[in-house]
Design an enzyme around this catalytic site. Structure first.
Site, PDB file in Angstrom:
ATOM      1  N   HIS A 173       0.849  -1.198   0.000  1.00 17.66           N
ATOM      2  CA  HIS A 173       0.000   0.000   0.000  1.00 17.66           C
ATOM      3  C   HIS A 173       0.883   1.246   0.000  1.00 17.66           C
ATOM      4  O   HIS A 173       2.006   1.228   0.503  1.00 17.66           O
ATOM      5  CB  HIS A 173      -0.895   0.020   1.236  1.00 17.66           C
ATOM      6  CG  HIS A 173      -2.008  -0.966   1.192  1.00 17.66           C
ATOM      7  ND1 HIS A 173      -3.173  -0.777   1.887  1.00 17.66           N
ATOM      8  CD2 HIS A 173      -2.138  -2.156   0.547  1.00 17.66           C
ATOM      9  CE1 HIS A 173      -3.977  -1.804   1.674  1.00 17.66           C
ATOM     10  NE2 HIS A 173      -3.368  -2.656   0.870  1.00 17.66           N
ATOM     11  N   GLU A 204       0.743   3.966   1.774  1.00 13.81           N
ATOM     12  CA  GLU A 204       1.133   4.429   3.107  1.00 13.81           C
ATOM     13  C   GLU A 204       2.332   3.656   3.634  1.00 13.81           C
ATOM     14  O   GLU A 204       3.256   4.249   4.202  1.00 13.81           O
ATOM     15  CB  GLU A 204      -0.027   4.265   4.111  1.00 13.81           C
ATOM     16  CG  GLU A 204      -1.264   5.043   3.754  1.00 13.81           C
ATOM     17  CD  GLU A 204      -2.312   4.227   3.018  1.00 13.81           C
ATOM     18  OE1 GLU A 204      -3.505   4.437   3.269  1.00 13.81           O
ATOM     19  OE2 GLU A 204      -1.933   3.381   2.156  1.00 13.81           O
ATOM     20  N   CYS A 247      -6.733   2.008   5.431  1.00 11.26           N
ATOM     21  CA  CYS A 247      -7.355   0.746   5.835  1.00 11.26           C
ATOM     22  C   CYS A 247      -6.846   0.381   7.238  1.00 11.26           C
ATOM     23  O   CYS A 247      -5.983   1.074   7.784  1.00 11.26           O
ATOM     24  CB  CYS A 247      -6.986  -0.342   4.832  1.00 11.26           C
ATOM     25  SG  CYS A 247      -5.242  -0.870   4.920  1.00 11.26           S
ATOM     26  N   CYS A 291      -2.951   0.014   7.386  1.00  6.01           N
ATOM     27  CA  CYS A 291      -2.216   1.274   7.279  1.00  6.01           C
ATOM     28  C   CYS A 291      -2.458   2.177   8.483  1.00  6.01           C
ATOM     29  O   CYS A 291      -1.542   2.867   8.931  1.00  6.01           O
ATOM     30  CB  CYS A 291      -2.561   1.961   5.966  1.00  6.01           C
ATOM     31  SG  CYS A 291      -1.977   0.999   4.533  1.00  6.01           S
TER      32      CYS A 291
END
Length: 149
Positions: A54, A56, A84, A87
């Protein structure tokens, strides 16, 4: 343009890069207390075949390498989409004092949309600034999913 908008624009540029590579267009930057970009990231799940790739996490990992520390005290994470659970957990674990995000994520958003992990008893609660350049962030995501259909 405010600092939040300027830094979110950098995250949006990374989201556009993700889009160009067939990834869900999410971009992130970690900015130090002096305004210097310490880490950058974009979604790379398709590219790497890694569920944890991801934006992040990429940005946080790079910022930790840049600083030589897992604590990102004094830093701010800018991300184009509400994090999410994974993260949001990384924000907590990195001790980031501030999170700025663009679009809300009604399916997995963990900063208020589905759950707010920052109000659980984890011992760290960052300041959260939602909705920065929200229309641009949401529009990019909508265009991506429209193109996929």
């Amino acid at each position: 343009m405010t600092d939040h908008e300027s830094n979110m624009s950098l995250a949006l540029a990374l989201a556009r890069e993700a889009y160009a590579h067939g990834e869900v267009p999410v971009g992130a930057v970690v900015v130090g207390p002096d305004g210097v970009i310490l880490g950058r990231g974009r979604n790379r799940r398709q590219e790497t075949g890694d569920a944890t790739a991801h934006a992040e996490l990429e940005a946080i990992r790079e910022a930790c390498r840049t600083l030589g520390d897992w604590r990102l005290s004094g830093c701010t994470l800018y991300v184009t989409l509400e994090p999410c659970p994974m993260c949001a957990g990384a924000v907590i674990n990195a001790r980031l004092p501030a999170l700025v995000y663009g679009a809300r994520e009604p399916l997995t958003g963990s900063c208020g949309s589905v759950i707010d992990l920052f109000f659980e008893r984890y011992g760290h609660r960052p300041a959260v600034y939602p909705g920065i350049l929200e229309a641009e962030c949401a529009g990019l995501l909508q265009a991506f999913f429209r193109d996929k259909r």
